[in-house]
Design an enzyme around this catalytic site. Structure first.
Site, PDB file in Angstrom:
ATOM      1  N   CYS A 108      22.973  82.970  42.301  1.00 56.19           N
ATOM      2  CA  CYS A 108      21.895  82.664  41.355  1.00 56.19           C
ATOM      3  C   CYS A 108      21.254  83.957  40.854  1.00 56.19           C
ATOM      4  O   CYS A 108      20.815  84.790  41.651  1.00 56.19           O
ATOM      5  CB  CYS A 108      20.842  81.789  42.016  1.00 56.19           C
ATOM      6  SG  CYS A 108      19.399  81.475  40.977  1.00 56.19           S
ATOM      7  N   CYS A 114      12.680  83.905  42.438  1.00 56.12           N
ATOM      8  CA  CYS A 114      12.244  82.514  42.558  1.00 56.12           C
ATOM      9  C   CYS A 114      11.660  82.176  43.931  1.00 56.12           C
ATOM     10  O   CYS A 114      10.548  81.685  44.026  1.00 56.12           O
ATOM     11  CB  CYS A 114      13.412  81.598  42.227  1.00 56.12           C
ATOM     12  SG  CYS A 114      13.115  79.856  42.549  1.00 56.12           S
ATOM     13  N   CYS A 191      19.431  76.028  37.418  1.00 53.67           N
ATOM     14  CA  CYS A 191      19.167  76.159  38.857  1.00 53.67           C
ATOM     15  C   CYS A 191      20.371  75.574  39.571  1.00 53.67           C
ATOM     16  O   CYS A 191      20.732  74.407  39.340  1.00 53.67           O
ATOM     17  CB  CYS A 191      17.893  75.412  39.256  1.00 53.67           C
ATOM     18  SG  CYS A 191      17.630  75.331  41.044  1.00 53.67           S
ATOM     19  N   GLN A 315      14.836  60.395  49.088  1.00 54.48           N
ATOM     20  CA  GLN A 315      15.444  61.606  49.624  1.00 54.48           C
ATOM     21  C   GLN A 315      16.128  62.425  48.530  1.00 54.48           C
ATOM     22  O   GLN A 315      16.827  61.879  47.670  1.00 54.48           O
ATOM     23  CB  GLN A 315      16.445  61.253  50.718  1.00 54.48           C
ATOM     24  CG  GLN A 315      15.792  60.897  52.050  1.00 54.48           C
ATOM     25  CD  GLN A 315      15.361  62.119  52.841  1.00 54.48           C
ATOM     26  OE1 GLN A 315      15.356  63.243  52.338  1.00 54.48           O
ATOM     27  NE2 GLN A 315      14.974  61.916  54.087  1.00 54.48           N
ATOM     28  N   TYR A 344       6.170  55.191  59.588  1.00 47.44           N
ATOM     29  CA  TYR A 344       6.219  56.037  58.387  1.00 47.44           C
ATOM     30  C   TYR A 344       7.305  55.498  57.435  1.00 47.44           C
ATOM     31  O   TYR A 344       8.121  56.246  56.910  1.00 47.44           O
ATOM     32  CB  TYR A 344       6.543  57.490  58.719  1.00 47.44           C
ATOM     33  CG  TYR A 344       5.777  58.115  59.856  1.00 47.44           C
ATOM     34  CD1 TYR A 344       4.554  58.743  59.629  1.00 47.44           C
ATOM     35  CD2 TYR A 344       6.266  58.110  61.157  1.00 47.44           C
ATOM     36  CE1 TYR A 344       3.855  59.360  60.663  1.00 47.44           C
ATOM     37  CE2 TYR A 344       5.572  58.704  62.195  1.00 47.44           C
ATOM     38  CZ  TYR A 344       4.363  59.325  61.950  1.00 47.44           C
ATOM     39  OH  TYR A 344       3.685  59.920  62.977  1.00 47.44           O
ATOM     40  N   GLU A 365       3.400  51.482  57.109  1.00 52.95           N
ATOM     41  CA  GLU A 365       3.135  52.625  56.240  1.00 52.95           C
ATOM     42  C   GLU A 365       1.681  52.582  55.772  1.00 52.95           C
ATOM     43  O   GLU A 365       1.152  51.520  55.441  1.00 52.95           O
ATOM     44  CB  GLU A 365       4.085  52.576  55.043  1.00 52.95           C
ATOM     45  CG  GLU A 365       3.759  53.511  53.904  1.00 52.95           C
ATOM     46  CD  GLU A 365       3.846  54.974  54.297  1.00 52.95           C
ATOM     47  OE1 GLU A 365       2.870  55.699  54.011  1.00 52.95           O
ATOM     48  OE2 GLU A 365       4.847  55.385  54.901  1.00 52.95           O
ATOM     49  N   ASP A 413       9.997  58.897  61.331  1.00 59.62           N
ATOM     50  CA  ASP A 413      10.397  59.943  60.379  1.00 59.62           C
ATOM     51  C   ASP A 413       9.129  60.535  59.770  1.00 59.62           C
ATOM     52  O   ASP A 413       8.784  60.266  58.628  1.00 59.62           O
ATOM     53  CB  ASP A 413      11.292  59.324  59.301  1.00 59.62           C
ATOM     54  CG  ASP A 413      11.862  60.364  58.343  1.00 59.62           C
ATOM     55  OD1 ASP A 413      11.602  61.566  58.546  1.00 59.62           O
ATOM     56  OD2 ASP A 413      12.562  59.973  57.399  1.00 59.62           O
ATOM     57  N   CYS A 440      12.250  66.519  59.512  1.00 59.79           N
ATOM     58  CA  CYS A 440      12.531  67.569  58.531  1.00 59.79           C
ATOM     59  C   CYS A 440      11.997  68.914  59.017  1.00 59.79           C
ATOM     60  O   CYS A 440      12.024  69.893  58.275  1.00 59.79           O
ATOM     61  CB  CYS A 440      11.923  67.219  57.170  1.00 59.79           C
ATOM     62  SG  CYS A 440      10.144  66.942  57.201  1.00 59.79           S
TER      63      CYS A 440
END
Length: 489
Positions: A108, A114, A191, A315, A344, A365, A413, A440
């Site tokens: 890139c 960036c 990108c 996602q 969640y 949630e 999650d 994550c």
């Protein structure tokens, strides 16, 4: 990743006081602690990189201090520019003297400005080793993780892109991403991790702006109209959503704009205008109007269709999502009889996938809009054994335990910050046979797993997944089993 419905996510730049920062050839590194006060002193130093931080920065020693330097690899010697001001020390890579065999030229052209990707200076093998070793080190107290699930084509994967518009010094319209830690737009044609079609659409919009009276928004003066463009692509369905984030609900030339964009890109299935007239780092505002189409798109995961709105979370990398969620469902060991709680739950993605193999699924949630989407998605797919509730998942499980109700599996999650002790203690009170932790952020996942293993659970599997190639982010799913249950296996 957390699946809550976004109320308007934040942009990647800092607030306005950072806008005047100069562009750097290399990203910044620093020593934590201290505030930048007093006169700045700058020196050039020769250093050797001894390792990497969890976010991919090189670790070096300088005058008894440990510094972090972006774009540096273990074993490399390099010249760095070290700046000191008060108790704050900052180190930036000037040039690599002895390169590592793992170093490559970033594909890139915007990489060093960036900051959206952090690992393109590593070859693919090194990127995978780095992520594997990061998860291995964090999960060492719980066992050896499986080999990371990689991506065959680690580019073009993002199904959502966000572009900011402005004017350059020649009053020409530019569109791109903010330079790292600034509000300075880097003009971009492409990108490499965006869906190519999204970049094509942005290029067309930039041309329409240049040839019309419509002006990009100037956040210094508060003048202008178009702030951002958000594009969402259904990777399976092929449906495309374009969201124009504007500063005013008065859209002069709207019909001509819509006509020109649709003519250039008939593949666009819906076009929206989102009004954000606030002085804020939030990208999306509260007011929204559909200019064309139904206002949402759909996409497919595990054969199920999910409706995606401008603000709903879905996602980013659906190819790797199927690997991640597939492993989570495998670890849950569902036979068709279990009661599963999806904490969640967001718009119900994991809940509905699990419902195909469980007896009953309960999704919980906090965000009421996300719960509404989850209910709509369950109806769309004809699923009868999933129920969704708006509320705090921890409190929900405590109430279940108080009523003497049971759950066989809890799938969690959480966001990057992980779960708090109140939620984890509610899991312990409910005592599900298995806890499937999708994360994550393996750092907070390891912290939370430490609590669960001290309170009756044993780790029986850890699977890292490369959800975001070219970046330092890595996800992992872990299987925890109630110790008294594990003893009977």
């Amino acid at each position: 990743m957390n699946k809550r419905k976004n109320k308007g996510y934040r942009d990647s730049g800092k607030k306005r006081q950072d806008k005047k920062d100069k562009k750097q050839n290399f990203s910044r590194g620093s020593q934590k602690g201290g505030k930048p006060i007093g006169k700045r002193k700058t020196v050039t130093a020769k250093v050797t990189c001894s390792g990497l931080t969890n976010d991919g920065k090189g670790i070096v020693q300088w005058e008894g201090k440990q510094l972090e330097v972006a774009n540096l690899l273990p074993g490399e010697t390099a010249e760095v520019t070290v700046s000191q001001r008060g108790g704050f020390v900052n180190a930036e890579l000037k040039q690599v003297v002895t390169p590592s065999k793992d170093r490559v030229t970033p594909p890139c052209e915007y990489y060093y400005q960036c900051g959206g990707c952090q690992l393109q200076h590593m070859n693919e093998e090194k990127q995978m080793r780095f992520k594997q070793e990061t998860v291995d080190a964090l999960m060492k107290p719980f066992g050896k993780p499986e080999a990371i699930m990689t991506m065959d084509h680690p580019y073009d994967y993002r199904n959502k892109s966000h572009t900011t518009f402005g004017l350059n010094q020649n009053r020409q319209v530019i569109g791109g991403l903010y330079a790292q830690h600034t509000h300075q737009i880097i003009p971009m044609e492409r990108c490499l991790i965006h869906d190519p079609k999204a970049d094509e659409i942005v290029h067309t919009i930039r041309g329409i702006l240049q040839n019309s009276k419509m002006q990009p928004y100037n956040e210094d003066t508060g003048q202008g109209f178009l702030r951002h463009v958000l594009v969402k692509v259904g990777k399976v369905s092929g449906e495309i959503m374009v969201v124009l984030v504007v500063a005013s609900p008065v859209f002069k030339g709207k019909n001509n704009f819509v006509k020109a964009l649709r003519k250039a890109h008939p593949e666009i299935t819906t076009l929206l205008m989102n009004v954000n007239n606030r002085d804020t780092s939030m990208v999306l505002g509260d007011q929204e109007k559909v200019l064309f189409g139904k206002g949402t798109i759909t996409d497919t995961l595990f054969g199920l269709k999910f409706e995606i709105s401008a603000k709903s979370f879905y996602q980013i990398n659906p190819v790797q999502t199927e690997k991640l969620y597939g492993k989570a469902i495998e670890m849950a060991e569902l036979t068709g009889k279990e009661t599963v709680i999806d904490a969640y739950c967001g718009i119900g993605t994991i809940s509905l996938i699990a419902s195909q193999k469980a007896g009953k699924v309960i999704g919980v949630e906090l965000n009421k809009d996300a719960v509404r989407d989850a209910i709509r998605n369950s109806k769309r797919n004809g699923i009868k054994n999933a129920r969704f509730y708006q509320g705090d998942a921890g409190e929900f499980m405590v109430q279940m335990a108080a009523r003497g109700e049971k759950a066989d599996v809890v799938i969690m999650d959480p966001p990057r910050s992980g779960s708090d002790e109140a939620f984890l203690s509610s899991v312990v009170k409910l005592k599900p046979k298995r806890v499937i932790y999708v994360s994550c952020n393996p750092e907070t996942q390891a912290r939370d797993m430490k609590y669960l293993t001290k309170n009756g659970y044993k780790v029986e599997g850890i699977q890292p997944v490369d959800m975001f190639p070219q970046t330092h982010h890595v996800e992992a799913v872990a299987k925890l089993v109630l110790k008294e249950e594990a003893g009977n296996r």
